[in-house]
Design an enzyme around this catalytic site. Sequence first.
Site, PDB file in Angstrom:
ATOM      1  N   ASP A  66       0.811  -1.215   0.000  1.00  0.00           N
ATOM      2  CA  ASP A  66       0.000   0.000   0.000  1.00  0.00           C
ATOM      3  C   ASP A  66       0.847   1.270   0.000  1.00  0.00           C
ATOM      4  OD1 ASP A  66       0.987  -0.383   2.487  1.00  0.00           O
ATOM      5  OD2 ASP A  66      -0.891  -0.009   3.569  1.00  0.00           O
ATOM      6  N   HIS A 277      25.116   4.743 -15.925  1.00  0.00           N
ATOM      7  CA  HIS A 277      24.001   5.075 -15.028  1.00  0.00           C
ATOM      8  C   HIS A 277      24.015   4.168 -13.796  1.00  0.00           C
ATOM      9  CE1 HIS A 277      21.376   7.338 -18.218  1.00  0.00           C
ATOM     10  NE2 HIS A 277      22.477   7.983 -17.875  1.00  0.00           N
ATOM     11  N   ASP A 294      27.381  12.178 -10.589  1.00  0.00           N
ATOM     12  CA  ASP A 294      26.446  12.760 -11.561  1.00  0.00           C
ATOM     13  C   ASP A 294      25.127  12.941 -10.819  1.00  0.00           C
ATOM     14  OD1 ASP A 294      24.624  13.252 -13.593  1.00  0.00           O
ATOM     15  OD2 ASP A 294      25.439  11.753 -14.957  1.00  0.00           O
ATOM     16  N   ASP A 305      21.692  18.952 -14.132  1.00  0.00           N
ATOM     17  CA  ASP A 305      22.326  17.685 -14.520  1.00  0.00           C
ATOM     18  C   ASP A 305      23.823  17.947 -14.592  1.00  0.00           C
ATOM     19  OD1 ASP A 305      22.980  15.202 -15.423  1.00  0.00           O
ATOM     20  OD2 ASP A 305      22.065  15.420 -17.403  1.00  0.00           O
ATOM     21  N   HIS A 377      28.456   7.344 -25.646  1.00  0.00           N
ATOM     22  CA  HIS A 377      27.165   8.022 -25.460  1.00  0.00           C
ATOM     23  C   HIS A 377      27.222   9.382 -26.127  1.00  0.00           C
ATOM     24  CE1 HIS A 377      28.802  10.637 -22.257  1.00  0.00           C
ATOM     25  NE2 HIS A 377      29.340   9.555 -21.707  1.00  0.00           N
ATOM     26  N   HIS A 381      22.293  16.758 -24.358  1.00  0.00           N
ATOM     27  CA  HIS A 381      20.835  16.644 -24.437  1.00  0.00           C
ATOM     28  C   HIS A 381      20.253  17.924 -23.895  1.00  0.00           C
ATOM     29  CE1 HIS A 381      20.757  15.831 -20.054  1.00  0.00           C
ATOM     30  NE2 HIS A 381      21.741  14.988 -20.254  1.00  0.00           N
ATOM     31  N   HIS A 388      16.348  14.686 -19.510  1.00  0.00           N
ATOM     32  CA  HIS A 388      16.525  14.591 -20.958  1.00  0.00           C
ATOM     33  C   HIS A 388      15.288  15.250 -21.564  1.00  0.00           C
ATOM     34  CE1 HIS A 388      19.174  10.783 -20.147  1.00  0.00           C
ATOM     35  NE2 HIS A 388      19.774  11.909 -19.804  1.00  0.00           N
ATOM     36  N   GLU A 405      28.705  16.847 -21.956  1.00  0.00           N
ATOM     37  CA  GLU A 405      29.160  15.821 -21.009  1.00  0.00           C
ATOM     38  C   GLU A 405      29.907  14.661 -21.663  1.00  0.00           C
ATOM     39  OE1 GLU A 405      26.066  13.273 -19.412  1.00  0.00           O
ATOM     40  OE2 GLU A 405      24.521  14.428 -20.430  1.00  0.00           O
ATOM     41  N   TYR A 409      35.534   5.900 -20.510  1.00  0.00           N
ATOM     42  CA  TYR A 409      35.326   4.818 -19.537  1.00  0.00           C
ATOM     43  C   TYR A 409      36.125   3.605 -19.991  1.00  0.00           C
ATOM     44  CZ  TYR A 409      31.398   8.035 -19.357  1.00  0.00           C
ATOM     45  OH  TYR A 409      30.639   9.173 -19.337  1.00  0.00           O
ATOM     46  N   ARG A 426      33.753  11.444 -16.395  1.00  0.00           N
ATOM     47  CA  ARG A 426      32.782  12.265 -17.134  1.00  0.00           C
ATOM     48  C   ARG A 426      32.792  13.645 -16.505  1.00  0.00           C
ATOM     49  NH1 ARG A 426      28.855   9.049 -17.148  1.00  0.00           N
ATOM     50  NH2 ARG A 426      27.525   9.680 -15.418  1.00  0.00           N
ATOM     51  N   GLU A 428      30.437  17.148 -16.770  1.00  0.00           N
ATOM     52  CA  GLU A 428      29.167  17.612 -17.356  1.00  0.00           C
ATOM     53  C   GLU A 428      28.760  18.968 -16.785  1.00  0.00           C
ATOM     54  OE1 GLU A 428      25.728  15.190 -16.309  1.00  0.00           O
ATOM     55  OE2 GLU A 428      24.684  15.904 -18.097  1.00  0.00           O
TER      56      GLU A 428
HETATM   57  N1  GLY Z   1      22.536  12.450 -15.855  1.00  0.00           N
HETATM   58  C1  GLY Z   1      22.395  11.279 -16.573  1.00  0.00           C
HETATM   59  C2  GLY Z   1      22.261  11.463 -18.032  1.00  0.00           C
HETATM   60  O1  GLY Z   1      22.330  12.547 -18.540  1.00  0.00           O
HETATM   61  O2  GLY Z   1      22.028  10.500 -18.733  1.00  0.00           O
HETATM   62 MN    MN Z   2      23.253  14.428 -18.682  1.00  0.00          MN
END
Ligand code: GLY
Ligand code: MN
Length: 477
Positions: A66, A277, A294, A305, A377, A381, A388, A405, A409, A426, A428
């Site tokens: 619940d 992630h 991040d 972000d 990647h 974005h 995103h 960003e 890796y 990374r 960003e």
């Molecule tokens: N902060 C995670 C991404 O931009 O995918």
């Molecule tokens: Mn990002």
Amino acid sequence: MRSIRAFWCLPLLLLLSAGDGGKYDYDTDLLTPEFHAGRRNALRALMPDSSVAVFFASPVRNRANDVDYDYHPDPNFYYLTGLREPNAVLLVFKEKIAIDTLFTNEILFVQDRNPGAEAWTGRRLGPAGAKSTLKVDRVLSNTTFTGLKIDYKRFRKVFFYPLPTDVRDSEYDKADLYDLVAHVRHSTKGNKNNEELLIDQYMSILRQVKQPEEMVLLRKAIDISCAAHIEMIKALEPGMGEYETQAILEYEFRRRGAEAVGYPSICGGGENSCILHYTTNRKPLTGNNLIVLDAGAEYHGYTADITRTLPVDGKFSDEEKAIYNIVLEAQEAGIALCRPGNDFRAPHKAAVAVIKKRLLELGVIAKEEDFQLYFFHGTSHYLGLDVHDPGMYGRLEAGNVITVEPGIYIPEGSPCDPKWWNIGIRIEDDILITSGAPENLSGSIPKTIPEIETMMKVESYLNRRPDLPKPTGGHSH
Ligand code: GLY
Ligand code: MN
């Protein structure tokens, strides 16, 4: 029991019955009804003649038994209405039209007041409160939605997002989201004027250019996040668990007024720095770990972000320095191209060019195309109500906010000298496109190696207290 409940409900009902919407909004800097009305008008300007757009509030999601997840409004719905309650539907018509006894170009259907339910799950605006707070032209009870005779075939276009199919139907509520969606599905089934793709484009066109009112909130989310990242740089030290870095960042977000995180915080140390992630955040950190942090605060719906990569013991090794400086150079090359008129992918192309060249020079890769083993990647974005955010991914224009960003890796077992293994980096930042030079909204957080190493020497009021239990189960990498 029954009579006692009835007794208690009566005064509560009187207390809650008036249109007191907004009275309990303790925040004084929410988006204004005029902002949301302006967005509905901007949407209408994009819609063709004789069309209607249907938007649903997001569903309540069950966590277990619940207990539900924290409710998060659907960003499009919030953008157009300011409503943060579930079980609602918005109709935006291109022109004023006659429906039953109404003559209007917009109707919002919301939950009724319900003292019994509100005592458990919180205040509701109700139709009267929503009308006075949100100032949508017509606000009705969601219980009237299925009875309203709308012939969807009469429109040239009926815009809606794919109707959700995974919504729970409460047996107690005959006007919950399930019933609202089922009604639209039934009323539009097989119609040739149904249109899903264009509504996505319209919302992208609108949301990718931030209005001044939105920028105030987005800047606030980013400023809060910058303060948290700065405190994090000061506080980081060996012996912490990844979870402790998450706690510090999120504590700093919340105490500065953020309602939530914009996405689950990624706090990946050592080998976990190579998982884009990673959100498990359970590893105890040792002195030779790097950690990718991040994390972004959400303020009144708008999210930051931001990523920084830090050496847990305060000093980058030679290998870490070499990779870090490539990512930094790539990021700066990307940011420099965040100018109106440039293709959205220009920053990515610039970052890729740097990473290819420098990884070859270092001998981490033997041929250019192998850069994809370590950078897989996108670089950018849009950012806003969604981390995103929707956008057209065409040319950059003033008012866009995008991330830059790049990352590298190199997980264990990669086809390169093992001295590079388990380095994940990374960096960003959140960039506002202006008519001139890009504005780095998160630029106050240290980013160069000397800046980071200097700030890591500064004491934090959050430095690790001896009474905290030592993280268990650790093994170093
Ligand atoms: N902060 C995670 C991404 O931009 O995918
Ligand atoms: Mn990002």
